[in-house]
Design an enzyme around this catalytic site. Structure first.
Site, PDB file in Angstrom:
ATOM      1  N   GLU A  63       0.238   9.144  -6.394  1.00  0.00           N
ATOM      2  CA  GLU A  63      -0.414   8.672  -7.614  1.00  0.00           C
ATOM      3  C   GLU A  63      -1.778   8.049  -7.334  1.00  0.00           C
ATOM      4  O   GLU A  63      -2.730   8.248  -8.077  1.00  0.00           O
ATOM      5  CB  GLU A  63       0.512   7.647  -8.293  1.00  0.00           C
ATOM      6  CG  GLU A  63       0.011   7.053  -9.579  1.00  0.00           C
ATOM      7  CD  GLU A  63      -0.220   8.108 -10.653  1.00  0.00           C
ATOM      8  OE1 GLU A  63      -1.360   8.611 -10.714  1.00  0.00           O
ATOM      9  OE2 GLU A  63       0.709   8.428 -11.412  1.00  0.00           O
ATOM     10  N   GLY A  86     -16.676  -3.589  -1.188  1.00  0.00           N
ATOM     11  CA  GLY A  86     -15.500  -2.755  -0.863  1.00  0.00           C
ATOM     12  C   GLY A  86     -15.300  -1.574  -1.798  1.00  0.00           C
ATOM     13  O   GLY A  86     -14.216  -0.989  -1.837  1.00  0.00           O
ATOM     14  N   GLU A  98     -16.575   3.896   0.708  1.00  0.00           N
ATOM     15  CA  GLU A  98     -16.023   4.132   2.041  1.00  0.00           C
ATOM     16  C   GLU A  98     -17.044   3.582   3.043  1.00  0.00           C
ATOM     17  O   GLU A  98     -18.223   3.429   2.708  1.00  0.00           O
ATOM     18  CB  GLU A  98     -15.883   5.651   2.289  1.00  0.00           C
ATOM     19  CG  GLU A  98     -15.078   6.394   1.259  1.00  0.00           C
ATOM     20  CD  GLU A  98     -13.589   6.338   1.535  1.00  0.00           C
ATOM     21  OE1 GLU A  98     -13.207   6.172   2.701  1.00  0.00           O
ATOM     22  OE2 GLU A  98     -12.808   6.439   0.569  1.00  0.00           O
ATOM     23  N   ASP A 106     -15.644  12.873  -2.722  1.00  0.00           N
ATOM     24  CA  ASP A 106     -14.439  12.120  -3.067  1.00  0.00           C
ATOM     25  C   ASP A 106     -13.970  12.467  -4.489  1.00  0.00           C
ATOM     26  O   ASP A 106     -12.785  12.670  -4.735  1.00  0.00           O
ATOM     27  CB  ASP A 106     -14.773  10.631  -2.941  1.00  0.00           C
ATOM     28  CG  ASP A 106     -13.528   9.790  -3.021  1.00  0.00           C
ATOM     29  OD1 ASP A 106     -12.621  10.020  -2.198  1.00  0.00           O
ATOM     30  OD2 ASP A 106     -13.449   8.929  -3.919  1.00  0.00           O
ATOM     31  N   GLY A 120     -10.075  -0.705  -5.943  1.00  0.00           N
ATOM     32  CA  GLY A 120      -9.773  -2.088  -5.558  1.00  0.00           C
ATOM     33  C   GLY A 120      -8.436  -2.140  -4.836  1.00  0.00           C
ATOM     34  O   GLY A 120      -7.517  -1.376  -5.144  1.00  0.00           O
ATOM     35  N   LYS A 173     -10.576  14.550  -6.033  1.00  0.00           N
ATOM     36  CA  LYS A 173      -9.692  14.036  -7.088  1.00  0.00           C
ATOM     37  C   LYS A 173      -9.492  15.071  -8.195  1.00  0.00           C
ATOM     38  O   LYS A 173      -8.369  15.286  -8.657  1.00  0.00           O
ATOM     39  CB  LYS A 173     -10.269  12.743  -7.671  1.00  0.00           C
ATOM     40  CG  LYS A 173     -10.204  11.585  -6.675  1.00  0.00           C
ATOM     41  CD  LYS A 173     -10.889  10.357  -7.231  1.00  0.00           C
ATOM     42  CE  LYS A 173     -10.821   9.218  -6.236  1.00  0.00           C
ATOM     43  NZ  LYS A 173     -11.667   8.090  -6.606  1.00  0.00           N
TER      44      LYS A 173
END
Ligand code: ADP
Ligand code: ASP
Ligand code: MG
Length: 814
Positions: free
Chosen positions: A605, A663, A666, A677, A796, A681
Site C-alpha cells: 500500500e 526529508g 530521496e 519516482d 512522511g 507509482k
C-alpha cells in the site's frame, strides 16, 4: 487408600524429593498411601547409555557409572544431613552390583533385552529405597516394598505383559498386611514367573501405579509430574497450551498413544473398567488444579480436546499396479511386521488400493524394509509391486477428541491451516472411531504445525503474527515504535498478537523467537549479529513460525530481489520499497503468482501515497467488478513541496535543498525531480488496474534543464539548479501569468500513462493541494463523471509507517 505416582522430574533432585515428602506427609494424615516412584530424573537414560558404552568396549562407561553414583550420593547427603550412613551403605552395595553387571557387558560385548532390563532396574530400586529411608529418618511411618515381588509378567523383556491374576493377588495380600502408613514402590520394574527381572516399557511407572490402583480398587489414582496436567498440546512446544481440566479415558489414551508423554499409554487400561479416575498433578505446583481423566462425559472447549505429536517416524510406502491382485497381501504385510515386533502407528490406504502407507518408528525402518522386500520378493521381481519406499525425518501430529465425529469440517480446517503455513502433509489417517485425525509431516515442521493447530482450535480468538523487519531507518523506526504502542490494543480489540521476531538494519540483525522486547530493541540491535540479506532470510526461514511476515522498509533492489524466496516459504510480504512492484512486468507477475500459489500475501500500500488507502481502494474496486478508465493523480510529496514553495521570491536550488533537509526527497533528489519516482507509482496503479505495462512505456516529459538532465553526480546536479535558475523561474512565471499552479501530474488513460509538470488552473481539484499532500482521482465504469478521490498527506515517516502497519493488520485479518 490412595495411590500416588511421582515421575523422574518429581524425584530429580533433593529439593523436589522434599516437595514429594511434604505432599506424602500431608496426604498421610487422612489415610494410607501407596506411592510409586520413578528413577531419579535422567537415570534410566544414563543406565542405558553406560550399558551401550560397555557393550561397545567404550571405557567412557566408567565415567557414566561414576556420574550415576555421584548423583545418588549427593541426593542422599542433601536429604539426610549427618544421618546417611545406612542409606549410603545400601547404595554402595547396589552400585557394586551395577558395576559388576556393566563389567560383564563390557567383557562379553553383549547387551541383550534381558540384561538391559536388569540394568535399568537399578534406577527405581535406588530411588525408592532412598525416599523410603529418608522418610523413616524423619520419623514418618513409611516402608519400601520392591514391586518386583508384586508385579508378575511374562518374559517379554523391555515391555513385559502383566499377569493380572497373580499380580492382583500379590498386591492385595501385601497391602492387607502392611503396617506402615506410606508404602513406597519402585515403578517400572517387575519380575517374570521364572524370576527374571523385567520392565513394563519406558515411562512405565505410570502403569505400575495404575496396576496397584486397580488391584486395590482405590477411589483415585494420582500421577504427579512436572507440568500441571495433561495440556491441550505439549507445553514445551507451544507456550499457549493450557491444562485440560477434564478428559475422557479414550481421549487421554489417544493423546498419550500419539505422543503426549505425560501419561504412559497402557496406564488407562487397568483403571478404565473399574472407573477409577486418574488425576494428573504438578509436584512443583501442588495447588494447581491439574487434569481429571474419567468416564464423566465432559463437553468443554469444542470438539478437539488436544493435539499431540510423535517424532522419529518413518513412512513406508508400498505401491504397484499389481497390488490389488495379490492374495492375502495385507495379511502377509502385517504378519511380517508383527513377526519382527515392529509396531505400526499409522496406516493409510488409497481407495484405489494401489498403494499403502505405514507409519512406524524410524529405528525399525531398515528391518521393516528388508523383511517386507524379502516376503514380497517374487511379486517385486514380477513387477507387480515396487520395492518398498522408506522416508525418514518425519513426525505424526494428531488431533484428538471424542466429539470430533459430530462436527463437520474439522479435517478441512486442520489441513487448510497447515497448508497456509506451507506445512507439507505426507500422509493422512483418520481413525475409524473418528476420535483422531493424524497427519505425517516433516519433523522440522512439528513446532510450527503444533502452534498453528493450537491457534486454530484452541486460541481461535487470537491470531499471532510474527514480523521480521528489514530497514529500521527513519520509517522503520517509527513502525517499531507504533507496534510497541499498539500491541496491547491489537490484542484486546482485534485479537491479534503482533510480535517482532527479527530486526535488521544494514549493519546488524537481531532475532528472538519469543518476540523482541521492544523497550530495548535499539540496544539489542546494536549488540546483534552482523547483518546480511541472505542471513536474514535464512534465519526467518529456519525459525519456521506460523503467520510470518517479512516487512521491507528499505529502498534497496537487493532486498526486493529476495521476495520470491520469501513467498516460496509462504512468508507474507509488506513493503514500502517500490522496486519489486515497478520492476519488469514478468517479475511483477511472477511475484503475484507466487503470492497466490503459496498463500502468502504481498502488500505494498505504501508504494503509492504513503499511508493513504489508494491501492487497497483500487483492489476493492476491481474485486467488486469495476473497471478503471482513467487515473489522474499528484503523487509526489517531494515535488509538491518544491512547487508549493517555489516562486519569484525564492531560489529553486534553495527550495530543493530545503525539501531534502525536511526529508521529503530521496538522498539523490534526481530520483524525485526526474519524475522516475512518480512514474513508478502510476505504473503500479496501472498494473493493479489490470494493465500490462513497463516503466519504459510511461511518457515522461521532464521539466529539468538540459544540464540538469545530463548531470552525473548529485553535486553536479545541484550546481545546475543554481546555474539554471532562469529556466525554473520561467516555468513559474508562465504558470503565474495564466493564474495557474505548477503540479507534477501522473495520468493513466485508456491503457497509456504519462508523468509531467502541468499548469493547473483555478477550480481544478489539484489547484489547492497543500504541502506534501497527494491526490488520486479514479474514473471508473461506476465513477463516470464524479471520480472517486483520495486525498491527504502522501509522504512522511509517520504516515508511511502507519501505512505499513495497516498492511500488517490486513494480513492479520486475512
Ligand atoms: P515424569 O517424569 O513425571 O513421568 P514425563 O517426562 O514422562 O514426566 O512426562 C511429562 C512431560 O510430558 C512434560 O514435561 C511435557 O514435556 C510432556 N508432554 C507432552 N505432551 C504433553 C501434554 N499434552 N500435556 C502435558 N505434558 C506433555
Ligand atoms: N524410569 C523409567 C523411564 O525413564 C520409567 C518411568 O520413569 O516411568 O522410562
Ligand atoms: Mg513419564
Amino acid at each position: 487408600m490412595k495411590v500416588l505416582k511421582f515421575g523422574g522430574t518429581s524425584v530429580g533432585s533433593s529439593k523436589n524429593i522434599n516437595n514429594v515428602i511434604n505432599i506424602l506427609e500431608n496426604y498421610g494424615k487422612s489415610g494410607n498411601i501407596a506411592c510409586v516412584v520413578s528413577a531419579v530424573g535422567g537415570i534410566t537414560d544414563k543406565l542405558l547409555l553406560a550399558g551401550k558404552q560397555a557393550q561397545k568396549k567404550d571405557d567412557a562407561f566408567i565415567d557414566t557409572f561414576n556420574l550415576i553414583k555421584d548423583i545418588h550420593f549427593n541426593i542422599i547427603k542433601e536429604l539426610n544431613p549427618g544421618k546417611y550412613e545406612a542409606i549410603i551403605n545400601y547404595t554402595i552395595e547396589k552400585l557394586n552390583a551395577l558395576k559388576s553387571l556393566l563389567d560383564g557387558i563390557y567383557l562379553i560385548n553383549e547387551l541383550s533385552p534381558k540384561t538391559s532390563d536388569k540394568l535399568v532396574s537399578f534406577g527405581e530400586i535406588l530411588s525408592s529405597f532412598i525416599i523410603a529411608e529418608t522418610m523413616k529418618n524423619r520419623g514418618l511411618s513409611a516402608n519400601r516394598k520392591n514391586s518386583q515381588e508384586l508385579i508378575t509378567t511374562n518374559s517379554n523383556f523391555t515391555k513385559a505383559e502383566v499377569d493380572y491374576k497373580i499380580t492382583n493377588k500379590n498386591i492385595q495380600e501385601y497391602f492387607k498386611s502392611a503396617s506402615e502408613k506410606i508404602i513406597i514402590l519402585p515403578g517400572f520394574i517387575s519380575k517374570s514367573k521364572s524370576g527374571e527381572q523385567t520392565t513394563l516399557g519406558r515411562g512405565g511407572s505410570d502403569f505400575t501405579a495404575a496396576i496397584v490402583a486397580a488391584a486395590l480398587n482405590v477411589e483415585q489414582l494420582e500421577i504427579w509430574t512436572d507440568v500441571s496436567g495433561m495440556f491441550t498440546t505439549n507445553p514445551k512446544m507451544v507456550k499457549q497450551a493450557y491444562p485440560i481440566e477434564k478428559i475422557s479415558y479414550q481421549e487421554a489414551m489417544e493423546l498419550s498413544h500419539f505422543g503426549a508423554k505425560v501419561l504412559y499409554p497402557p496406564t488407562v487400561q487397568p483403571v478404565l473398567s473399574l472407573g477409577i479416575p486418574i488425576h494428573i498433578k504438578n509436584t512443583l505446583e501442588p495447588e494447581a488444579v491439574g487434569t481429571i481423566i474419567s468416564n464423566d462425559p465432559v463437553n468443554t472447549n469444542g470438539p478437539v480436546k488436544g493435539i499431540s505429536n510423535i517424532n522419529n517416524i518413518a513412512l513406508l510406502t508400498l505401491q504397484g499396479s499389481g497390488m490389488v491382485g495379490i492374495p492375502g497381501f495385507s495379511k502377509r504385510l502385517f504378519e511380517t511386521l508383527s513377526q519382527e515386533k515392529i509396531n505400526v502407528i499409522l496406516i493409510t490406504q488409497a481407495s484405489s488400493e494401489h498403494s499403502i502407507c505405514l507409519g512406524i518408528e524410524a529405528k525399525d525402518a531398515e528391518l521393516a524394509k528388508s523383511s517386507i522386500d524379502a516376503v514380497f520378493e517374487n511379486e517385486i521381481a514380477l513387477g507387480k509391486i515396487d520395492p518398498i519406499i522408506v522416508e525418514t525425518g518425519l513426525s505424526i501430529i494428531a488431533l484428538v477428541g471424542d466429539n470430533m465425529k459430530n462436527h463437520q469440517g474439522i479435517s478441512g480446517k486442520m489441513f487448510s491451516s497447515l497448508g497456509k503455513n506451507n506445512i507439507n502433509i505426507r500422509a493422512i489417517a483418520q481413525g475409524a472411531s473418528e476420535k483422531n485425525i493424524s497427519a505425517v509431516i516433516l519433523e522440522s515442521d512439528v513446532k510450527k504445525a503444533l502452534n498453528t493447530l493450537h491457534e486454530q482450535f484452541f486460541e481461535s480468538k487470537t491470531k499471532q503474527l510474527n514480523v521480521f523487519i528489514t530497514g529500521v531507518g527513519n520509517v522503520g523506526e517509527r513502525l517499531v515504535e507504533q507496534i510497541k504502542q499498539q500491541r496491547k490494543y491489537l490484542k484486546e480489540n482485534l485479537k491479534i498478537n503482533l510480535r517482532v521476531i527479527g530486526l535488521s538494519n544494514s549493519r546488524k540483525m537481531v532475532f528472538n523467537e519469543d518476540g523482541i522486547d521492544l523497550k530495548t530493541w535499539k540496544e539489542q540491535l546494536e549488540n546483534g549479529e552482523k547483518a546480511t540479506l541472505q542471513g536474514f532470510f535464512d534465519r526467518t526461514k529456519s525459525l519456521n513460525l506460523r503467520n510470518s511476515i517479512f516487512v521491507d522498509v528499505t529502498a534497496n533492489k537487493d532486498v526486493a530481489d529476495l521476495y520470491a524466496q520469501y513467498l516460496k516459504e509462504s512468508i507474507g510480504i509488506v513493503a514500502c520499497n517500490k522496486i519489486a512492484c515497478s520492476s519488469d512486468f514478468d517479475n511483477y507477475k511472477l511475484l503475484k503468482r507466487l503470492s497466490l500459489e503459496y498463500n502468502a500475501p504481498l502488500l505494498f500500500e505504501t508504494n503509492v501515497g504513503a499511508g493513504l488507502p489508494i491501492i487497497d481502494t483500487l483492489n476493492n474496486l476491481i474485486a467488486s467488478g469495476d473497471k478503471v478508465t482513467s487515473i489522474q493523480a499528484v503523487l509526489s510529496g517531494s515535488l509538491n513541496f518544491v512547487f508549493n514553495n517555489f516562486n519569484n521570491q525564492t531560489k529553486f536550488y534553495d527550495v530543493v535543498k530545503q525539501a531534502g533537509v525536511e526529508g521529503y526527497t530521496e538522498p539523490d533528489p534526481r530520483i524525485d525531480l526526474s519524475g522516475v519516482d512518480v512514474a513508478r507509482k502510476i505504473l503500479i496503479l496501472a498494473r493493479e488496474s489490470g494493465t500490462q505495462m513497463d516503466l519504459e512505456d510511461i511518457e515522461n516529459t521532464s521539466f529539468l534543464s538540459e544540464a540538469g538532465l545530463k548531470s552525473d553526480t548529485v553535486d553536479d546536479f545541484y550546481k545546475t539548479l543554481i546555474a539554471d535558475e532562469a529556466h525554473y523561474q520561467s516555468l513559474y512565471t508562465s504558470a503565474k501569468t495564466k493564474n495557474c499552479q505548477l503540479k507534477y501530474v501522473a495520468q493513466f488513460n485508456n491503457g497509456k500513462a504519462s508523468v509531467g509538470l502541468q499548469e493547473i488552473p483555478e477550480g481544478h481539484p489539484f489547484y489547492n493541494l497543500q504541502g506534501s499532500d497527494n491526490i488520486v482521482m479514479f474514473y471508473t465504469h461506476r465513477y463516470v463523471n464524479q471520480p472517486m478521490i483520495i486525498k491527504g498527506a502522501g509522504a512522511g515517516a509517520d504516515v508511511t509507517a502507519s501505512g505499513l502497519f495497516a498492511d500488517i493488520i490486513r494480513l492479520g485479518n486475512d
